[in-house]
Design a protein around this motif. Structure first.
Motif, PDB file in Angstrom:
ATOM      1  N   ALA A 341      12.710  -2.508   3.785  1.00 20.32           N
ATOM      2  CA  ALA A 341      12.283  -2.726   5.255  1.00 20.32           C
ATOM      3  C   ALA A 341      13.290  -1.695   5.915  1.00 20.32           C
ATOM      4  CB  ALA A 341      12.569  -4.185   5.628  1.00 20.32           C
ATOM      5  N   GLN A 342      14.303  -1.090   5.444  1.00 20.90           N
ATOM      6  CA  GLN A 342      15.504  -0.521   6.210  1.00 20.90           C
ATOM      7  C   GLN A 342      14.989   0.669   6.951  1.00 20.90           C
ATOM      8  OE1 GLN A 342      18.716  -0.992   6.668  1.00 20.90           O
ATOM      9  NE2 GLN A 342      18.565  -2.858   5.653  1.00 20.90           N
ATOM     10  N   GLY A 343      14.943   0.675   8.137  1.00 21.73           N
ATOM     11  CA  GLY A 343      14.363   1.630   9.223  1.00 21.73           C
ATOM     12  C   GLY A 343      12.869   1.681   9.304  1.00 21.73           C
ATOM     13  N   LEU A 344      12.081   0.882   8.886  1.00 21.53           N
ATOM     14  CA  LEU A 344      10.563   1.168   9.071  1.00 21.53           C
ATOM     15  C   LEU A 344      10.319   0.074  10.097  1.00 21.53           C
ATOM     16  CD1 LEU A 344       9.666   0.779   5.298  1.00 21.53           C
ATOM     17  CD2 LEU A 344       9.839   2.939   6.654  1.00 21.53           C
ATOM     18  N   ALA A 345       9.103   0.549  10.893  1.00 23.90           N
ATOM     19  CA  ALA A 345       8.554  -0.341  11.878  1.00 23.90           C
ATOM     20  C   ALA A 345       7.697  -1.284  10.988  1.00 23.90           C
ATOM     21  CB  ALA A 345       7.415   0.549  12.643  1.00 23.90           C
ATOM     22  N   LYS A 346       7.340  -2.280  11.734  1.00 26.43           N
ATOM     23  CA  LYS A 346       6.499  -3.319  11.129  1.00 26.43           C
ATOM     24  C   LYS A 346       5.299  -2.904  10.452  1.00 26.43           C
ATOM     25  CE  LYS A 346       4.120  -7.643  11.902  1.00 26.43           C
ATOM     26  NZ  LYS A 346       3.692  -8.684  12.926  1.00 26.43           N
ATOM     27  N   SER A 347       4.641  -1.993  11.222  1.00 27.60           N
ATOM     28  CA  SER A 347       3.225  -1.632  10.543  1.00 27.60           C
ATOM     29  C   SER A 347       3.606  -0.835   9.368  1.00 27.60           C
ATOM     30  CB  SER A 347       2.478  -0.738  11.692  1.00 27.60           C
ATOM     31  OG  SER A 347       3.355   0.114  12.102  1.00 27.60           O
ATOM     32  N   THR A 348       4.569   0.147   9.269  1.00 25.73           N
ATOM     33  CA  THR A 348       4.914   0.922   8.042  1.00 25.73           C
ATOM     34  C   THR A 348       5.201  -0.038   6.980  1.00 25.73           C
ATOM     35  OG1 THR A 348       5.410   2.481   9.593  1.00 25.73           O
ATOM     36  CG2 THR A 348       6.103   2.899   7.388  1.00 25.73           C
ATOM     37  N   PHE A 349       6.451  -0.986   7.213  1.00 28.77           N
ATOM     38  CA  PHE A 349       6.610  -2.027   6.198  1.00 28.77           C
ATOM     39  C   PHE A 349       5.525  -2.650   5.647  1.00 28.77           C
ATOM     40  CE2 PHE A 349       8.192  -6.356   5.609  1.00 28.77           C
ATOM     41  CZ  PHE A 349       8.989  -5.819   4.181  1.00 28.77           C
ATOM     42  N   GLU A 350       4.496  -3.131   6.253  1.00 28.50           N
ATOM     43  CA  GLU A 350       3.328  -3.882   5.878  1.00 28.50           C
ATOM     44  C   GLU A 350       2.787  -2.978   5.153  1.00 28.50           C
ATOM     45  OE1 GLU A 350      -0.226  -7.097   7.335  1.00 28.50           O
ATOM     46  OE2 GLU A 350       1.432  -6.261   8.941  1.00 28.50           O
ATOM     47  N   ALA A 351       2.385  -1.792   5.577  1.00 24.77           N
ATOM     48  CA  ALA A 351       1.793  -0.703   4.757  1.00 24.77           C
ATOM     49  C   ALA A 351       2.473  -0.538   3.261  1.00 24.77           C
ATOM     50  CB  ALA A 351       1.291   0.647   5.217  1.00 24.77           C
ATOM     51  N   ALA A 352       3.751  -0.631   3.357  1.00 23.49           N
ATOM     52  CA  ALA A 352       4.414  -0.354   2.119  1.00 23.49           C
ATOM     53  C   ALA A 352       4.204  -1.597   1.264  1.00 23.49           C
ATOM     54  CB  ALA A 352       5.718  -0.138   2.290  1.00 23.49           C
ATOM     55  N   LEU A 353       4.335  -2.804   1.809  1.00 22.72           N
ATOM     56  CA  LEU A 353       3.999  -4.001   0.937  1.00 22.72           C
ATOM     57  C   LEU A 353       2.648  -3.975   0.362  1.00 22.72           C
ATOM     58  CD1 LEU A 353       5.045  -6.947   3.348  1.00 22.72           C
ATOM     59  CD2 LEU A 353       6.509  -5.801   1.348  1.00 22.72           C
ATOM     60  N   ASP A 354       1.522  -3.541   1.101  1.00 27.05           N
ATOM     61  CA  ASP A 354       0.210  -3.399   0.466  1.00 27.05           C
ATOM     62  C   ASP A 354       0.277  -2.518  -0.665  1.00 27.05           C
ATOM     63  OD1 ASP A 354      -0.777  -4.942   2.564  1.00 27.05           O
ATOM     64  OD2 ASP A 354      -1.418  -3.294   3.758  1.00 27.05           O
ATOM     65  N   SER A 355       0.846  -1.406  -0.643  1.00 23.96           N
ATOM     66  CA  SER A 355       1.326  -0.545  -1.711  1.00 23.96           C
ATOM     67  C   SER A 355       1.836  -1.184  -3.067  1.00 23.96           C
ATOM     68  CB  SER A 355       2.099   0.921  -1.508  1.00 23.96           C
ATOM     69  OG  SER A 355       1.514   1.568  -0.160  1.00 23.96           O
ATOM     70  N   LEU A 356       3.039  -1.940  -2.777  1.00 24.61           N
ATOM     71  CA  LEU A 356       3.200  -2.685  -3.757  1.00 24.61           C
ATOM     72  C   LEU A 356       2.362  -3.654  -4.515  1.00 24.61           C
ATOM     73  CD1 LEU A 356       6.978  -3.597  -2.687  1.00 24.61           C
ATOM     74  CD2 LEU A 356       6.396  -1.941  -4.549  1.00 24.61           C
ATOM     75  N   ILE A 357       1.895  -4.407  -3.497  1.00 24.73           N
ATOM     76  CA  ILE A 357       0.732  -5.431  -4.035  1.00 24.73           C
ATOM     77  C   ILE A 357      -0.403  -4.644  -4.884  1.00 24.73           C
ATOM     78  CG2 ILE A 357      -1.017  -6.851  -3.409  1.00 24.73           C
ATOM     79  CD1 ILE A 357       0.523  -7.509  -0.905  1.00 24.73           C
ATOM     80  N   ALA A 358      -0.874  -3.448  -4.442  1.00 25.53           N
ATOM     81  CA  ALA A 358      -2.027  -2.665  -5.274  1.00 25.53           C
ATOM     82  C   ALA A 358      -1.168  -1.885  -6.728  1.00 25.53           C
ATOM     83  CB  ALA A 358      -2.090  -1.487  -4.375  1.00 25.53           C
ATOM     84  N   LYS A 359       0.215  -1.759  -6.750  1.00 26.84           N
ATOM     85  CA  LYS A 359       0.680  -1.548  -7.753  1.00 26.84           C
ATOM     86  C   LYS A 359       0.823  -2.415  -8.924  1.00 26.84           C
ATOM     87  CE  LYS A 359       4.857   1.309  -9.350  1.00 26.84           C
ATOM     88  NZ  LYS A 359       5.912   1.857  -9.263  1.00 26.84           N
TER      89      LYS A 359
END
Length: 601
Positions: A341-359
């Protein structure tokens, strides 16, 4: 191991020296009878809270009882005189609090006995009143009251277990006033004497003292607004003791006595740049200490920021479910997510979470549909299905309970079982037949046919064996396995082994509840699930939906008691729609590699 020790206990050098200041030569400590302790003992805010559990309380009571008329010596009580006549309790809070609770319990049997000292906490203004009258209702106000009350219950239970509780109270009171001693160390009253530093030096190396407690003592001795900081510390600790917050952030329903350690460990790991595989004692304290010395307020502000981050994630319904899934499935830790989450906007952080879930799935839809019983990826997929089903319901305030999830060991449950594997004893055969006999009333068969089968079951039960059980098992399973959907669509007489073990015939259930239902047909399991739900068992939402026939809206009334091909198809359709954002793109069959190993995983 005894809580006491012989009289010839000498102060170690670390006790006599702190920093560069010399407090005197090592000397034999002065014993003082517990009955001679008097006055008010003030527990300052740098101290840890009361944390003795049942083992320590019982150990103390048993030790005193076993000592009989012999002298028994408790470990040191370190105090410093205060200007108002009270004692600042530098070390020994756990022992004096427990002794007070014992004396308080003795007074129930010996009303004439005296309580000559009291304890009060700087961060718990009402502690003296609570210790004088511990009540279950008030124990929920804060974590220290909770542990005090639990210890009080242990003391009361100990007396109740004695052959003669009144005589035990008399003997215990006599011992406390004549043969049980604390080792009394009275520190100088001079203003330059740093009791916080002595507290830290006394406790370094004691396993019960945590990194968090050492950080607290060091921080409060340097920060300007120490009382405000102590109150904030207490508030953070209280938030992290919330079962749902703790399980969401850690994936566990249990944790250490000092929960703020999660934030401190994360901060220390952020400073060092990595999360250690095995955390050595005092690693967090030693990492943070230079930063506390350099700028205590800045470090404390970072702790507050982490606390706000946890609560912010928890309060956001989307982030709560996505983060909770990643933590519960073991695909990310709190440290990983903070770093992400460091330095990420909320929307970008949530997109990164989606990528982890897909992985975490790393499968296209046909790979998910091919998952079978026994694979960790099957468990993970069904967990995500349950979490996402709740998250995607925008008109509901319901949340997946990661606390309930963390309290259970979960397994895959066959929605409809067809074989007798695992049914090997007379007790198992008898229980299976009795349960399925009761479920026969759900079948749309003639009363003569039903009564005839029930009569054969009743006749077989007294002398049941494998030879008599197996034919009845096959006949009953066949009756509860649909040969065709009620609207006339073709269906096989019985699903083959692949269909039985397919993810379309699997649901999540706790192992404890699963053991009751193994090898039962759908109707018997449906009834058990309803009973479990009514009795308060945590049933994942998709498991509940399966057994309430939620997914196939086209089923006729008769189909309520079966799990057929159309139900499996509807279940898979719901699964695909729910998991679609996290699925890989399907590739043509000719281009696919052999995925059998991945599916098995």
């Amino acid at each position: 191991m005894s809580i006491g020790f012989p009289i010839y206990f000498r102060l170690p050098d670390s006790f006599a020296k702190m920093g560069g200041m010399y407090l005197g030569t090592p000397a034999i400590l002065k014993p003082r009878k517990v009955g001679d302790l008097e006055g008010t003992f003030f527990v300052p805010d740098y101290q840890r809270g009361y944390r003795w559990g049942e083992a320590e309380v019982r150990q103390l009571l048993d030790d005193i009882k076993e000592a009989g008329a012999s002298n028994y010596y408790l470990q040191p009580v370190v105090v410093k005189p205060m200007e108002d006549g009270c004692w600042e309790l530098v070390d020994g809070q756990q022992r004096l609090t427990t002794l007070y609770l014992i004396l308080r319990s003795i007074k129930n049997y010996l009303p004439q006995s005296e309580l000559r000292y009291t304890l009060t906490y700087e961060t718990r203004p009402g502690s003296a009143e609570f210790l004088d009258d511990p009540q279950a209702e008030a124990s929920s106000r804060n974590i220290d009251y909770f542990h005090m009350y639990e210890a009080f219950v242990v003391v009361q239970a100990w007396f109740a277990e004695q052959e003669n509780a009144t005589l035990a109270a008399i003997n215990l009171f006599q011992a406390l006033t004549s043969t049980v001693y604390v080792i009394w160390y009275e520190a100088p009253q001079e203003p330059e004497f740093d009791s916080r530093a002595l507290f830290t030096r006394l406790n370094v190396g004691r396993i019960p003292l945590t990194d968090a407690e050492l950080v607290k003592a060091s921080l409060l001795s340097r920060i300007e607004r120490e009382h405000e900081t102590a109150a904030q510390w207490d508030s953070i600790e209280r938030d992290l003791w919330s079962p749902e917050i703790w399980a969401f952030a850690t994936g566990s329903s249990t944790g250490p006595a000092t929960r703020i350690g999660l934030l401190l460990d994360t901060l220390a790991d952020s400073i060092s740049g990595k999360q250690p595989r095995h955390r050595v004692p005092f690693q967090t304290f030693e990492t943070l200490r230079p930063h506390i010395v350099a700028d205590p307020q800045e470090l404390w502000d970072q702790v507050i920021d982490l606390h706000s981050l946890v609560l912010g994630w928890h309060d956001d319904r989307n982030l709560f479910h996505k983060i909770g899934y990643l933590v519960a499935s073991g695909r990310a830790t709190f440290f990983d997510l903070v770093a992400l989450a460091q330095g990420l906007a909320k929307s970008t952080f949530e997109a990164a979470l989606d990528s982890l879930i897909a992985k975490s799935l790393d499968l296209p839809w046909h790979g998910v549909a091919a998952l079978t019983y026994g694979g960790t990826k099957t468990n993970r997929t069904l967990l995500l299905m349950n979490v996402e089903t709740i998250r995607r319901n925008e008109h509901s305030s319901e949340r997946y309970s990661f606390n309930a999830h963390a309290r259970q060991l979960w397994s895959l449950e066959h929605i409809h079982a067809q074989n007798s594997q695992g049914l090997n004893t007379v007790e198992q055969w008898t229980a299976w037949l009795k349960e399925h006999r009761k479920a026969l009333d759900a079948l749309d068969v003639s009363s003569d046919e039903r009564e005839a089968l029930q009569s054969r079951i009743d006749a077989a039960l007294p002398t049941i064996s494998s030879d008599t059980f197996e034919p009845l098992h096959r006949e009953i399973v066949a009756l509860f396995t649909p040969g065709a959907d009620s609207d006339g669509a073709d269906a096989p007489e019985a699903a083959d082994r692949d269909e039985v073990d397919s993810i379309a015939n699997l649901a999540l259930l706790s192992r404890e509840d699963n053991s009751v239902l193994s090898n039962s047909v759908f109707e018997v399991k449906r009834r058990h699930i309803i009973n479990l739900d009514q009795s308060g068992s945590y049933i994942p939402v998709c498991t509940r939906n399966v057994f309430l026939k939620y997914y196939d809206k086209r089923s006729a009334a008769q189909q309520l008691h079966f799990w057929g091909p159309r139900d499996r198809e509807a279940y898979l359709e719901a699964m695909r729609a729910t998991l679609d954002p996290y699925l890989l793109e399907d590739i043509p069959e000719n281009d696919q590699l052999d995925e059998s190993e991945e599916v098995a995983a």
